[in-house]
Design a protein around this motif. Sequence first.
Motif, mmCIF file in Angstrom:
data_model
loop_
_atom_site.group_PDB
_atom_site.id
_atom_site.type_symbol
_atom_site.label_atom_id
_atom_site.label_comp_id
_atom_site.label_asym_id
_atom_site.label_seq_id
_atom_site.Cartn_x
_atom_site.Cartn_y
_atom_site.Cartn_z
ATOM 1 N N PHE A 21 85.890 13.105 -18.322
ATOM 2 C CA PHE A 21 85.116 13.714 -19.399
ATOM 3 C C PHE A 21 85.671 13.247 -20.738
ATOM 4 N N MET A 61 84.716 13.352 -25.325
ATOM 5 C CA MET A 61 83.890 13.835 -26.431
ATOM 6 C C MET A 61 83.628 12.672 -27.379
ATOM 7 N N TRP A 95 80.308 13.622 -23.724
ATOM 8 C CA TRP A 95 79.481 14.503 -24.556
ATOM 9 C C TRP A 95 79.235 13.813 -25.889
ATOM 10 N N TYR A 142 74.429 13.483 -24.005
ATOM 11 C CA TYR A 142 75.607 13.011 -23.275
ATOM 12 C C TYR A 142 75.288 11.656 -22.655
ATOM 13 N N HIS A 202 83.751 21.371 -23.509
ATOM 14 C CA HIS A 202 84.594 20.294 -22.991
ATOM 15 C C HIS A 202 85.994 20.810 -22.663
#
Length: 438
Positions: free
Chosen positions: A85, A87, A209, A216, A361
């Motif tokens: 993941f 950002m 994201w 996303y 997140h």
Amino acid sequence: MSSENADAGTEHDQQVWDVVVVGAGPAGASAAYAAAVAGRRVLLLEKAELPRYKTCGGGIIGPSRDSLPPGFELPLRDRVYAVTFSMNGRMTRTRRSKQMLFGLINRPEFDQGLVEEAQKAGAEIRTGAAVSRVEQHGSAVPDRRTVAVVLVDGETVLARAVVGADGSAGRIGAHVGVKMDQVDLGLEAEIPVPPTVAEDWAGRVLIDWGPIPGSYAWVFPKGDTLTVGVISARGEGAATKRYLEDFIARQGLAGFEPSVSSGHLTRCRSEDSPLSRGRVLVCGDAAGLLEPWTREGISFALRSGRLAGEWAVRVAEAHDGVDARRQALNYAFAIKAGLGVEMAVGRRMLKMFERRPVMLHAVITGFRPAWKAFAGITRGSTSLGELVRTHPLAQRALGVLDRKEAARTAGKAPGPDAEDEAAEGSGEDAGRQVSPVD
């Protein structure tokens, strides 16, 4: 099979199918399979020639696997055990699982396999058959138990029930009057890569994201090809394209030539949108059925398609309009009681994501119960709706969101939240940690 359900003809000496399904994607193939397994005469119409490419990430989560025909062998290109993941390229963190989270497929192979299962069950398929309109009254309709599906070339196909699975911009959804209240733009590239690059991605996906509220991006590995895409609200076309270009460059993939570059619109139905009209039902994208936050649609297509096929059989057996409507309403109830609940939670999650992406997140990557919930959803051991029903913390979090959203709508929204700033700080501290779990 009773002669009542297998009419050989009408006063025009024309064959009448029990169920005609329009669209041979996952929803349509599932509907055709379900109706054919019940012993009915089923015709599956598809405007394209198969197999055909579809813009789609190709993730097969637990609910999708559970909805496949018995014995169906998934043409998996990879099995995912880890999710990275980030950002917008920052605050990167990878979570891993000992159990497979979900699988990845290419849509042409997957869709073709589902169609073949429907054929094995007894359904007939016609490709290159584009539908112009559906008529339930008029000269093309011999009686009140019959629906006329008129093809672009002028041919008329008759049925006791019709299932529309021809996409969110298809003819059948328009006939039923489906209304959409969320439209998003997805852009995607299929990028062939050398073995050394493919090895780096094997078994792991990336979810980033994005900088546009609600957006996303993803990288899904499929052997020697990476499926790379982004999605965001329609109306941000230029910004969405820039996001995809920047995202590809950040992954070091800008030097590789895509084999396919494509785009599409995803559409979510309004909660009060109809799912039927007379003897016509809609499912999958044609009904606007997909998860609003992730825009995941394959599991919704498979599940709604199966239900549509089962209830179309009952509609086909109905001897009058009242009974046909009763069966159609039962189908709508089944959809709303299951998929509708998941969509309602997904809408609330999208609002949270749009307003507080950094916090979300940080929670997913740093809060073990949240990661386990994410893993449970992808495996199919739970769902968004089930989590909200059974976890008080999730109920409270969404309750707070609802109150803040109501205040914002009333023009009383507070300024930037301290929680967002704190979450961003904790996310930066996490850096590029790799966290094994379960």
